[in-house]
Design a protein around this motif. Sequence first.
Motif, short mmCIF file in Angstrom:
data_model
loop_
_atom_site.label_atom_id
_atom_site.label_comp_id
_atom_site.label_asym_id
_atom_site.label_seq_id
_atom_site.Cartn_x
_atom_site.Cartn_y
_atom_site.Cartn_z
N THR A 15 50.24 118.81 182.59
CA THR A 15 51.29 119.79 183.27
C THR A 15 52.74 119.48 183.21
O THR A 15 53.52 120.07 183.23
N LEU A 16 52.70 118.14 183.78
CA LEU A 16 54.16 117.49 183.58
C LEU A 16 54.76 117.62 182.43
O LEU A 16 55.80 118.02 182.20
N VAL A 22 49.63 117.55 194.68
CA VAL A 22 50.34 116.46 193.82
C VAL A 22 51.14 117.32 192.64
O VAL A 22 52.24 117.30 192.28
N LEU A 23 50.28 118.14 192.20
CA LEU A 23 50.83 119.06 191.03
C LEU A 23 51.99 120.08 191.45
O LEU A 23 52.90 120.01 190.70
N MET A 69 44.64 117.69 195.05
CA MET A 69 45.32 117.44 193.90
C MET A 69 46.45 118.56 193.57
O MET A 69 47.41 118.30 193.09
N LYS A 107 60.66 118.70 190.20
CA LYS A 107 61.30 118.97 188.85
C LYS A 107 62.30 120.22 189.15
O LYS A 107 63.35 119.89 188.47
N ASP A 112 55.07 118.10 192.18
CA ASP A 112 55.83 117.44 190.69
C ASP A 112 56.66 118.52 190.39
O ASP A 112 57.80 118.61 189.95
N SER A 165 45.20 116.70 184.24
CA SER A 165 46.06 117.80 184.28
C SER A 165 47.51 117.55 184.89
O SER A 165 48.29 118.24 184.57
N VAL A 166 47.39 116.50 185.60
CA VAL A 166 49.03 116.14 186.28
C VAL A 166 49.95 115.94 185.28
O VAL A 166 50.79 116.35 184.78
#
Lengths: 292, 292
Positions: free
Chosen positions: B256-257, A4-5, A1, A12, A8, B252-253
């Motif tokens: 966090t985003l 994915v974090l 995971m 961003k 992102d 958390s995704v």
Amino acid sequence: MNIVLSRDAQVKIMEMTVSNAEKYFGQFCSVLASYTRKTAKLRDKADELVKYLIDFANTENPELRTALKNMADELAKIQDYRHAQVERLETKVVNPMKSYGSLIKDKRAEIKKFNSVRNREIKELEKLEKLRHRAPSDRHIISQAESSVQKASVDAARTTHQLEETIDHFQMQKIKDIQKMFSDFLTVEMIFHARSLEVFTNAFQNLQECDLGKDIEDFRSKIHIKTSNEDVRSLQATNLSSNATWQASSMSVQSTLQRHQEVEEDSFEESEEEDDDDYEDHRRAEYATLRK
Amino acid sequence: MNIVLSRDAQVKIMEMTVSNAEKYFGQFCSVLASYTRKTAKLRDKADELVKYLIDFANTENPELRTALKNMADELAKIQDYRHAQVERLETKVVNPMKSYGSLIKDKRAEIKKFNSVRNREIKELEKLEKLRHRAPSDRHIISQAESSVQKASVDAARTTHQLEETIDHFQMQKIKDIQKMFSDFLTVEMIFHARSLEVFTNAFQNLQECDLGKDIEDFRSKIHIKTSNEDVRSLQATNLSSNATWQASSMSVQSTLQRHQEVEEDSFEESEEEDDDDYEDHRRAEYATLRK
């Protein structure tokens, strides 16, 4: 995971890179185009000044006339440089800045494509999660879902990698272009200021050297006549004896005044027209030289 | 009668001198005021560019950020010079040109006064002429008229002399002032171009020295993460065994985003506001220095 974090966060940054480019290149483009237009307006005003200077010079005595015409010539030269400055700013700064619009649009499309791939991965992950809640013992179905997640993850990883390369290239190109465009901006300005300084210095020295004393003597000789009271009296004593003389003189005063006025009006109009033509020819010739 | 004739020609020249001054000083005044206003607008546009450059610099990596901020500082300096140029053009060129308006009005009044004296002389001459036709033998009345003519002629001669001196002085002053005002104009421009050239050259050298390679490395380290397919698979193999981990990660995704977005928006607004303040303070300080 964690993938994915961090992906992102990474995307961003890439999105911000493109958004900032869009925002600031847009601002640069508009403010530099406006700066260029205002420079062109300054050129036009100085051109007007040149025209008035030549017209005025033609009404003055030789020394000041020559000095003002020389100054007008030098000022016209500077406006030709300013015209070249305007054209260079458009070609080397505003247009390249403008062309970034479509480039940025392309990058936006690539980010959008990435986002749809990433959303598919998240959707597959969520599907897998639900299945594990509902049917934790159905190994077959969970295994299928795991395989879909894996496939989506591989897609996302590949698209991320592609996007990374695209944005990396975009950023590299962008900062190189920014350096290039502003270097060109500074060069165009440097050339203009260097040339202007030279020409203004010339013009200043010429104007200083102008001998106004000569012009004042010229002017005095035109407006000065001998009119002491003795002269008036002696002239009257001889003239008062003849009626015919008075009458003839009285008529000639009128006709002389009229003729005088006509001549002056004509010569003024003519000189203005001549200046216009000279001036336009001069400008056209100068621009033709610049274009070569 | 030659006196009347040459006096008219002489006054015609004086009238033309004043009319031309009125016409051309008016034109110079208006075109130079407009030139000054357009220079002020160019300064404002360049000020905008400075602001955008600082805003954009804050979104870039250290090397380009520093280079762009330095360039913005140099450009701001040039706008301070341009501001000084605008003020000097107003004080040293436009205002002195403007003040000629009332001076020219005074000269017009003196010419008008002369013309009324001259008309009286012509009237007396005409009166004398008529008397000589009607009563050529009346010596007494003709002698009286001759005396009036003589008086009017002396008056006209004196007024002509006065006008001659006035216009002589006006013309001397005018050509001196023209030389002075345009010398000042050229000096103001020379100073501006010399300073601008120096500062632009500095700015250009600084921008050339900027090491974009470092920035690209910085940028790459921000957007690059290890995402080889092997990494993705091995990470999934360890994680797929725990539902709780997935769920926690999934939450958390989102958070966090959201946090990420908030932080970036905030910092962007802050940096923009700071720049505004810095920028205004900088300008105010610069102008204060200039005013001293």
